[in-house]
Design a protein around this motif. Sequence first.
Motif, mmCIF file in Angstrom:
data_model
loop_
_atom_site.group_PDB
_atom_site.id
_atom_site.type_symbol
_atom_site.label_atom_id
_atom_site.label_comp_id
_atom_site.label_asym_id
_atom_site.label_seq_id
_atom_site.Cartn_x
_atom_site.Cartn_y
_atom_site.Cartn_z
ATOM 1 N N UNK A 100 0.839 -1.210 0.000
ATOM 2 C CA UNK A 100 0.000 0.000 0.000
ATOM 3 C C UNK A 100 0.867 1.251 0.000
ATOM 4 N N UNK A 101 1.957 1.218 0.741
ATOM 5 C CA UNK A 101 2.862 2.363 0.792
ATOM 6 C C UNK A 101 3.417 2.673 -0.590
ATOM 7 N N UNK A 102 3.812 1.630 -1.322
ATOM 8 C CA UNK A 102 4.315 1.835 -2.678
ATOM 9 C C UNK A 102 3.206 2.333 -3.601
ATOM 10 N N UNK A 103 2.039 1.738 -3.502
ATOM 11 C CA UNK A 103 0.910 2.157 -4.344
ATOM 12 C C UNK A 103 0.546 3.619 -4.093
ATOM 13 N N UNK A 104 0.588 4.027 -2.835
ATOM 14 C CA UNK A 104 0.277 5.419 -2.498
ATOM 15 C C UNK A 104 1.318 6.374 -3.074
ATOM 16 N N UNK A 105 2.591 5.974 -3.024
ATOM 17 C CA UNK A 105 3.661 6.809 -3.575
ATOM 18 C C UNK A 105 3.522 6.933 -5.093
ATOM 19 N N UNK A 106 3.156 5.841 -5.743
ATOM 20 C CA UNK A 106 2.949 5.873 -7.191
ATOM 21 C C UNK A 106 1.774 6.779 -7.544
ATOM 22 N N UNK A 107 0.717 6.720 -6.748
ATOM 23 C CA UNK A 107 -0.476 7.533 -6.991
ATOM 24 C C UNK A 107 -0.152 9.027 -6.945
ATOM 25 N N UNK A 108 0.866 9.391 -6.172
ATOM 26 C CA UNK A 108 1.259 10.796 -6.056
ATOM 27 C C UNK A 108 2.173 11.254 -7.190
ATOM 28 N N UNK A 109 2.660 10.305 -7.982
ATOM 29 C CA UNK A 109 3.558 10.668 -9.084
ATOM 30 C C UNK A 109 2.788 11.395 -10.183
ATOM 31 N N UNK A 110 3.346 12.470 -10.728
ATOM 32 C CA UNK A 110 2.686 13.152 -11.850
ATOM 33 C C UNK A 110 2.680 12.302 -13.120
ATOM 34 N N UNK A 111 3.399 11.196 -13.092
ATOM 35 C CA UNK A 111 3.502 10.319 -14.265
ATOM 36 C C UNK A 111 2.872 8.961 -13.986
ATOM 37 N N UNK A 112 1.919 8.925 -13.057
ATOM 38 C CA UNK A 112 1.331 7.657 -12.618
ATOM 39 C C UNK A 112 0.679 6.888 -13.763
ATOM 40 N N UNK A 113 0.232 7.598 -14.801
ATOM 41 C CA UNK A 113 -0.390 6.920 -15.939
ATOM 42 C C UNK A 113 0.608 6.130 -16.764
ATOM 43 N N UNK A 114 1.907 6.343 -16.490
ATOM 44 C CA UNK A 114 2.949 5.579 -17.193
ATOM 45 C C UNK A 114 3.692 4.645 -16.236
ATOM 46 N N UNK A 115 3.073 4.352 -15.107
ATOM 47 C CA UNK A 115 3.672 3.425 -14.146
ATOM 48 C C UNK A 115 2.767 2.205 -13.989
ATOM 49 N N UNK A 116 3.347 1.034 -14.137
ATOM 50 C CA UNK A 116 2.625 -0.223 -13.959
ATOM 51 C C UNK A 116 3.171 -0.886 -12.707
ATOM 52 N N UNK A 117 2.295 -1.152 -11.761
ATOM 53 C CA UNK A 117 2.670 -1.794 -10.494
ATOM 54 C C UNK A 117 1.920 -3.114 -10.408
#
Length: 235
Positions: A100-117
């Motif tokens: 969840x911690x990683x998912x939350x950090x990814x969600x805050x990225x301005x480039x989250x639409x180009x990140x696959x978790x």
Amino acid sequence: DSEAVKKHLEASGYFNESAVKVIYNGVDSNRFKPENDCAYLYDEWKIPKDARVIGMMGRINSWKGQGDFLKAANIIMAKYPDVYTVFVGDSFEGEEWREKELADAIEKSPYKNRIINQGYRTDSEGIYKLYNIFVLPSINPDPLPTVVLEAMATGKPIIGYKHGGVCEMVQDGINGLLAEIRNPEDLAAKISMLLDDEDLCKQMGKNSRWRLLEYFSIESYIQNYSNEYDRLAEK
């Protein structure tokens, strides 16, 4: 396992240099190979066919470096609009909060639409093939990470921090680049060097496959183990 492990054992005071022999692990170079298919992943993960992909693979824990990789990836994705970032791996039982911690950090990225978790996957052969560059961002020394050997067998250049077993698998400047430890900016700079030079990136990938076959294949592991067994038997 690795020279890094050997030095650790020697430092413990229980072993001397002559008592420890390093025999590198080997991976199946017929299972992990450049000819593997990854076309299905572009469709599944909605990645454009002309995109470039940087990625890591490993358990989510306190030292595998997902946080550092995300920081480096944000720098890279700001510079290269065609780059996608992939995280593969889940946490140990009882540590699901790290996911969840990683998912939350990814969600805050301005480039989250180009990140696959993606969490845990069983199709690592295709995932290594998808990557243009494999990244090992472990913030503590990793003894001899098998994921690096599997990526090398698939013909991928490696970017990692300059400590642990990766320093034995990667010849800096030959089949990958090693960054300053715990320095996401330098990690990004090393990734950028390969993204800016397609020929270098491809050549390092070929060098990874050659180095894997020469030193870290199943065949070399068996031969080295057999040689050491024969040496000890002669004594």
